[in-house]
Design a protein around this motif. Structure first.
Motif, PDB file in Angstrom:
ATOM      1  N   THR A 323     -21.270  -5.933  27.602  1.00  0.00           N
ATOM      2  CA  THR A 323     -21.709  -5.653  26.276  1.00  0.00           C
ATOM      3  C   THR A 323     -22.159  -4.302  25.936  1.00  0.00           C
ATOM      4  O   THR A 323     -21.566  -3.591  24.994  1.00  0.00           O
ATOM      5  CB  THR A 323     -22.919  -6.478  26.113  1.00  0.00           C
ATOM      6  N   SER A 326     -18.800  -2.292  25.999  1.00  0.00           N
ATOM      7  CA  SER A 326     -18.232  -2.261  24.520  1.00  0.00           C
ATOM      8  C   SER A 326     -18.770  -1.367  23.473  1.00  0.00           C
ATOM      9  O   SER A 326     -18.024  -0.726  22.564  1.00  0.00           O
ATOM     10  CB  SER A 326     -18.242  -3.673  24.215  1.00  0.00           C
ATOM     11  N   GLU A 327     -20.029  -1.365  23.508  1.00  0.00           N
ATOM     12  CA  GLU A 327     -20.753  -0.726  22.351  1.00  0.00           C
ATOM     13  C   GLU A 327     -20.600   1.093  22.576  1.00  0.00           C
ATOM     14  O   GLU A 327     -20.515   1.591  21.623  1.00  0.00           O
ATOM     15  CB  GLU A 327     -22.239  -1.009  22.178  1.00  0.00           C
ATOM     16  N   THR A 349     -12.320  -4.418  27.031  1.00  0.00           N
ATOM     17  CA  THR A 349     -13.663  -4.941  26.754  1.00  0.00           C
ATOM     18  C   THR A 349     -13.489  -6.492  27.121  1.00  0.00           C
ATOM     19  O   THR A 349     -14.429  -7.072  27.317  1.00  0.00           O
ATOM     20  CB  THR A 349     -14.362  -4.727  25.586  1.00  0.00           C
ATOM     21  N   THR A 355     -16.905  -8.700  16.884  1.00  0.00           N
ATOM     22  CA  THR A 355     -18.191  -9.549  17.251  1.00  0.00           C
ATOM     23  C   THR A 355     -19.542  -8.993  17.550  1.00  0.00           C
ATOM     24  O   THR A 355     -20.577  -9.269  17.722  1.00  0.00           O
ATOM     25  CB  THR A 355     -17.592 -10.518  18.615  1.00  0.00           C
ATOM     26  N   HIS A 356     -18.990  -7.222  17.513  1.00  0.00           N
ATOM     27  CA  HIS A 356     -20.297  -6.588  17.777  1.00  0.00           C
ATOM     28  C   HIS A 356     -20.872  -5.977  16.616  1.00  0.00           C
ATOM     29  O   HIS A 356     -22.002  -5.260  16.580  1.00  0.00           O
ATOM     30  CB  HIS A 356     -19.677  -5.363  18.665  1.00  0.00           C
ATOM     31  N   LEU A 396     -24.260  -1.439  14.478  1.00  0.00           N
ATOM     32  CA  LEU A 396     -24.639  -1.940  15.854  1.00  0.00           C
ATOM     33  C   LEU A 396     -26.137  -2.840  15.947  1.00  0.00           C
ATOM     34  O   LEU A 396     -26.900  -1.880  16.481  1.00  0.00           O
ATOM     35  CB  LEU A 396     -24.227  -0.972  16.796  1.00  0.00           C
TER      36      LEU A 396
END
Length: 397
Positions: A323, A326-327, A349, A355-356, A396
């Motif tokens: 996670t 990915s960010e 990812t 989805t983020h 985010l």
């Protein structure tokens, strides 16, 4: 994560950029917060061997990575002996398969006459791209910025570089104290008259811990206000676009195909290895889509001692879960004008980009014209790019 677990070889096959940090300078620039140091004497032979040892250490642990680019940064890597540069490049060539035959190999250089005289030797050593720290074509500005070269030396270095290397880039700093719109328009136009294929154009920022930080907060000088900075930024975008040198990243401009392949590795979420004092990297993790963040010992003498005593100089190792990884890729990717390719994001990812995001804020940012979302990509608009950090904070969450 302990260094003991890091020592278990990871056989992931993937492209990776290699960054090599030379930490020494003739003088510390007052705006610089990089890991750079002034020393009366440097034992080049010991440093040469230490870089070889560190390359071998990472190659043993990540033998299947493919060298995608090499970047010799600093500090002032044009103070390195050409023999050192040649040995570093050759050792990397022996230890890792190259992703293609003619990978990009960049060396950062200062424009002083002493360093420019070495350009031919660096080319012979294997460097095929040079990035020159010009910073300004005005002697008074160079003096303020603490640079040791003159405007004349900068011009001479650019001419030598054009004759020597396949690809060149140079840096300029703008939004300096008392710099007017007309001043920057004239200076940037002079830079563009060289018909460069790549330019890095940075607004002067005040970083904590630098000499400028203390001077600025004591009122020794002032920077342009937000409105004036925005005007200078818009001028920069207009002039460079008209010269067929549009921005492809917040501060970097290039002709099509001349983008810095090394820096694109950072911005597109590829793996990279940091070699040398204070360098850091992102390496394949044990878990799918995770990564390992490594930081090298910062003080040059301590780094050198650790390499000589145990063959490595890792200060810290941290595991980045999927996670967070990915960010991290999102934060870096949105610096690019082209934004994030959704297919590439999924491959790196294992999940969909949207989805983020906070869906409500995403919808608002799209309707207000700050971001664009298509079937293939997600990017900031020209209106949104100067507000990158603000937009990230809304996305985010």
């Amino acid at each position: 994560m302990s260094e003991t677990s890091f020592l278990l070889p990871n056989y992931t096959a993937a492209p990776a950029a290699l960054y090599v940090h030379w930490p020494f300078c003739q003088k510390k620039c007052p705006y610089c917060d990089f890991n750079s140091h002034v020393r009366d004497h440097v034992d080049h032979k010991r440093w040469r061997q230490a870089f070889v040892n560190e390359i071998e250490y990472f190659a043993e642990n990540f033998p299947n990575l493919q060298a995608k680019s090499i970047f010799l940064g600093g500090g002032t890597p044009s103070l390195m002996e050409p023999e050192t540069v040649a040995l570093i490049i050759e050792t990397i060539r022996k230890k890792w398969r190259w992703s293609h035959n003619n990978i990009e190999i960049t060396l950062e250089a200062n424009p002083s006459s002493i360093e420019a005289a070495r350009f031919h030797e660096y080319r012979f050593a294997g460097v095929n791209r040079v990035s020159i720290g010009v910073q300004s074509f005005r002697d008074e500005a160079l003096k303020f910025l603490g640079r040791l070269h003159s405007a004349k030396e900068a011009l001479n270095a650019l001419e030598i570089a054009k004759e020597t290397f396949e690809r060149i880039s140079f840096d300029l700093i703008y939004a300096r104290p008392e710099q007017t719109y007309k001043d920057w328009e004239t200076e940037l136009s002079e830079a563009l008259s060289f018909k460069p294929s790549h330019l890095s154009l940075y607004q002067l920022t005040i970083e904590e811990g630098t000499a400028f930080y203390h001077q600025f907060h004591r009122g020794k000088f002032a920077l342009p206000n937000e409105e004036k900075s925005a005007e200078l930024y818009s001028l920069t975008q207009r002039l460079t676009s008209n010269a067929d040198l549009p921005a492809y990243e917040v501060s970097n401009h290039a002709k099509k195909g001349e983008e810095s392949r090394h820096n694109l590795c950072y911005w597109e979420g590829d793996y990279y290895i940091g070699l040398g004092p204070g360098a850091h990297g992102r390496l394949p993790g044990k878990e799918a889509f995770s990564a390992i963040a490594h930081h090298q010992i910062k003080r040059p003498e301590d780094w050198l001692k650790s390499i000589q005593n145990k063959g490595s100089a890792i200060a810290s190792i941290d595991e980045i879960n999927p996670t967070d990884r990915s960010e991290e890729i999102i934060m870096m990717g949105l610096r690019l004008n082209a934004g994030i390719n959704k297919d590439n994001f999924f491959q790196k990812t294992g999940n969909e980009l949207e989805t983020h995001f906070n869906k409500h804020n995403l919808k608002s940012l799209i309707s207000e014209g700050y971001v664009k979302l298509s079937e293939r990509s997600f990017q900031l608009t020209a209106k949104g790019l100067p507000l990158l950090n603000t937009i990230l904070a809304k996305l985010l969450v």
